[in-house]
Scaffold this motif. Sequence first.
Motif, PDB file in Angstrom:
ATOM      1  N   LEU B 226      -1.319  -5.267 -21.321  1.00  0.00           N
ATOM      2  CA  LEU B 226      -1.014  -4.736 -19.987  1.00  0.00           C
ATOM      3  C   LEU B 226      -0.895  -5.876 -18.983  1.00  0.00           C
ATOM      4  O   LEU B 226       0.027  -5.911 -18.164  1.00  0.00           O
ATOM      5  CB  LEU B 226      -2.122  -3.760 -19.578  1.00  0.00           C
ATOM      6  CG  LEU B 226      -1.849  -2.923 -18.339  1.00  0.00           C
ATOM      7  CD1 LEU B 226      -0.747  -1.905 -18.608  1.00  0.00           C
ATOM      8  CD2 LEU B 226      -3.122  -2.209 -17.883  1.00  0.00           C
ATOM      9  N   TRP B 230       2.485  -6.863 -16.950  1.00  0.00           N
ATOM     10  CA  TRP B 230       2.417  -6.994 -15.482  1.00  0.00           C
ATOM     11  C   TRP B 230       3.022  -8.321 -15.031  1.00  0.00           C
ATOM     12  O   TRP B 230       3.854  -8.364 -14.134  1.00  0.00           O
ATOM     13  CB  TRP B 230       0.941  -6.888 -15.060  1.00  0.00           C
ATOM     14  CG  TRP B 230       0.641  -7.317 -13.659  1.00  0.00           C
ATOM     15  CD1 TRP B 230       0.489  -8.595 -13.198  1.00  0.00           C
ATOM     16  CD2 TRP B 230       0.465  -6.468 -12.513  1.00  0.00           C
ATOM     17  NE1 TRP B 230       0.215  -8.598 -11.870  1.00  0.00           N
ATOM     18  CE2 TRP B 230       0.191  -7.305 -11.422  1.00  0.00           C
ATOM     19  CE3 TRP B 230       0.488  -5.090 -12.335  1.00  0.00           C
ATOM     20  CZ2 TRP B 230      -0.037  -6.800 -10.138  1.00  0.00           C
ATOM     21  CZ3 TRP B 230       0.252  -4.594 -11.065  1.00  0.00           C
ATOM     22  CH2 TRP B 230      -0.004  -5.435  -9.980  1.00  0.00           C
ATOM     23  N   GLU B 250      -1.963   8.478 -21.391  1.00  0.00           N
ATOM     24  CA  GLU B 250      -2.516   7.726 -20.257  1.00  0.00           C
ATOM     25  C   GLU B 250      -2.131   6.245 -20.361  1.00  0.00           C
ATOM     26  O   GLU B 250      -1.786   5.611 -19.354  1.00  0.00           O
ATOM     27  CB  GLU B 250      -4.043   7.869 -20.216  1.00  0.00           C
ATOM     28  CG  GLU B 250      -4.540   9.219 -19.726  1.00  0.00           C
ATOM     29  CD  GLU B 250      -4.587  10.278 -20.827  1.00  0.00           C
ATOM     30  OE1 GLU B 250      -4.117  10.024 -21.966  1.00  0.00           O
ATOM     31  OE2 GLU B 250      -5.100  11.383 -20.549  1.00  0.00           O
ATOM     32  N   ASP B 251      -2.209   5.695 -21.591  1.00  0.00           N
ATOM     33  CA  ASP B 251      -1.822   4.294 -21.795  1.00  0.00           C
ATOM     34  C   ASP B 251      -0.350   4.085 -21.433  1.00  0.00           C
ATOM     35  O   ASP B 251       0.022   3.048 -20.878  1.00  0.00           O
ATOM     36  CB  ASP B 251      -2.027   3.882 -23.264  1.00  0.00           C
ATOM     37  CG  ASP B 251      -3.495   3.858 -23.676  1.00  0.00           C
ATOM     38  OD1 ASP B 251      -4.374   3.900 -22.793  1.00  0.00           O
ATOM     39  OD2 ASP B 251      -3.752   3.803 -24.898  1.00  0.00           O
ATOM     40  N   GLU B 254      -0.065   3.742 -17.715  1.00  0.00           N
ATOM     41  CA  GLU B 254      -0.541   2.420 -17.264  1.00  0.00           C
ATOM     42  C   GLU B 254       0.520   1.357 -17.486  1.00  0.00           C
ATOM     43  O   GLU B 254       0.770   0.507 -16.623  1.00  0.00           O
ATOM     44  CB  GLU B 254      -1.829   2.023 -18.001  1.00  0.00           C
ATOM     45  CG  GLU B 254      -3.091   2.615 -17.401  1.00  0.00           C
ATOM     46  CD  GLU B 254      -4.349   1.868 -17.888  1.00  0.00           C
ATOM     47  OE1 GLU B 254      -4.484   0.655 -17.627  1.00  0.00           O
ATOM     48  OE2 GLU B 254      -5.187   2.525 -18.546  1.00  0.00           O
ATOM     49  N   ALA B 258       2.531  -0.883 -14.721  1.00  0.00           N
ATOM     50  CA  ALA B 258       2.530  -2.346 -14.770  1.00  0.00           C
ATOM     51  C   ALA B 258       3.940  -2.912 -14.753  1.00  0.00           C
ATOM     52  O   ALA B 258       4.125  -4.120 -14.595  1.00  0.00           O
ATOM     53  CB  ALA B 258       1.793  -2.828 -16.013  1.00  0.00           C
ATOM     54  N   TYR B 290      -1.621  13.586 -12.867  1.00  0.00           N
ATOM     55  CA  TYR B 290      -1.603  12.480 -11.900  1.00  0.00           C
ATOM     56  C   TYR B 290      -0.487  12.622 -10.864  1.00  0.00           C
ATOM     57  O   TYR B 290      -0.149  11.663 -10.173  1.00  0.00           O
ATOM     58  CB  TYR B 290      -1.520  11.144 -12.648  1.00  0.00           C
ATOM     59  CG  TYR B 290      -2.799  10.872 -13.410  1.00  0.00           C
ATOM     60  CD1 TYR B 290      -3.952  10.441 -12.741  1.00  0.00           C
ATOM     61  CD2 TYR B 290      -2.878  11.101 -14.775  1.00  0.00           C
ATOM     62  CE1 TYR B 290      -5.142  10.237 -13.428  1.00  0.00           C
ATOM     63  CE2 TYR B 290      -4.063  10.900 -15.473  1.00  0.00           C
ATOM     64  CZ  TYR B 290      -5.190  10.471 -14.799  1.00  0.00           C
ATOM     65  OH  TYR B 290      -6.364  10.280 -15.471  1.00  0.00           O
ATOM     66  N   ALA B 302       2.447  -0.196  -9.727  1.00  0.00           N
ATOM     67  CA  ALA B 302       1.163  -0.849  -9.430  1.00  0.00           C
ATOM     68  C   ALA B 302       1.338  -2.192  -8.730  1.00  0.00           C
ATOM     69  O   ALA B 302       0.371  -2.775  -8.245  1.00  0.00           O
ATOM     70  CB  ALA B 302       0.364  -1.031 -10.718  1.00  0.00           C
TER      71      ALA B 302
END
Lengths: 245, 304
Positions: B226, B230, B250-251, B254, B258, B290, B302
């Motif tokens: 991750l 990013w 969920e991963d 994320e 990123a 979410y 993010a």
Amino acid sequence: MEEFLYTIRENRPLAPGVFRLSLSGGGAAPVPGQFVQLRLPGRFLRRPFSVCDAEEDRLTVIYKAVGRGTEELSRLEPGAELPVLAPLGTGFDLDRAGETPLLVAGGLGLTPLYFLAKTLRRQGREPRVFLGFNTEKEVFYDEAFRALGCEVTVCTVDGSTGRQGLVTEALPPDGSFFCACGPEPMLRTLCRKLPGPGQLSLEARMGCGFGACMGCTVQTASGPRRVCKEGPVFDKEELLWPTQE
Amino acid sequence: MADTRVDLCGIELDNPVIAASGTFGYGYEFAELYDINCLGTFSFKGTTREPRFGNPTPRIAEAPAGLINAVGLQNPGVEAVIAEELPKLKKCFHKPVMANVSGFSIEDYVHTCTLLDKEPQVGWLELNISCPNVHGGGMSFGTDPKAAAAVVRAVKAATKKPLIVKLTPNVTDIVSVALACEEAGADGLSLINTLLSMRIDLRTRRPVLANVTGGLSGPAVFPVALRMVWQVAGAVKIPVVGLGGVSSAEDVLEMLLAGAAAVEVGAANLQDPWACRDIVRDLPGVMEKYGIEKLTDIIGGAHG
């Protein structure tokens, strides 16, 4: 292949470090020589175990507590639930085995051969069973084979019980079909010494257990083959092992 | 209704879930378990010019929250892949597929990519310059920005399909390799390949793997992956495919936050053969939880 949820009915020692795990509640219908993958708490990879017996919703495996995963398994109590991926791999070809095949095991290698012997006995065949161990206190399941009605020869390296010597030295060289499972040096010796055709169940360190990761490949006469998919049982002629010393 | 569609180099995916190379074979074995057309796509087993057996066994080891593999690119070679594997793949998968390619020289990469570029079902070429398990090739291209650029430039000149370059995390500055690939013409990047690692067997006091070292994957590496996604997504303009330990919807979110345009799922398939199907199934519900209506709205979100 499906994932089944089994419940532990019994998890008890048979010999030093060797445990029998009896499970119930799932619906896997393996054939002799196939294996299952148990998902153990806290372990990323499932662990492969040969099927020792399968009857209706019941499944039995025998394992040795050799690493942290199997040591933790040995401490699980009856009532605990285990997700099981099954049935996996390709088992013994019963059509090739004939009426009086030799079943040859080294130590824990007897596990799949018990299921095979039971199936052959039900079909009225008369397998001749040879079990090799290092010493008397390691011997297990010889009586279980006898209870199936099999003729059983136990060999120990130190001669503390049964015939003294290696199991590979006790076999009749009559060209019978043989089915074997045990340490690789034993299997290689069998392929060299026994004149007849046979099938051997190999052990391998596996990743997925269902043919995706290519972790357990062996080279065969037909090219690279996965122990978990095309195996674990291979024909003697397929294994690229020297037939002479 | 949650909109899970994403774009990857001009090809629309129904969802961003891509089964990663080396964990999904050529698809047809998973197709016996579920309809693999539910996936965004998958990247098939790393293919080389010549057939390869790979490394000696044992070549798999357990790790905390993951596994280490040193398979070493076992595959039947590009000609057999085209003649035997792709026809079987075609019967069970009806979307563009990602062709993962590895090699030991620029000529190898160009040869294999050129052949796969002509296959109608191949949507993207994924150039593996990051395999840690083969010597004299693979990762040696991915650890040096100049070598990476050279192989990308050569393959780009010989092929038409979108070229995604798969990067290794085993470098001090992944952004410099990413920028070099972008500059050389890559259409996208995928990261991370596995982390160089090992285990020792306490009984034998020797390395578990015959190859001594292997590549670590699984949930253990997710936070590292991750972080690299990013960093790279913040530095390049081409799409980034995020992978490394992704095992849940969920991963996936994320990774997208990123900066990933899509994700690959690898080790999870080996633990649970239905993992990709379940992630795809769970995605709309987790998006709703979410407050996400459209996945493309959150890509890079993010970064602020």
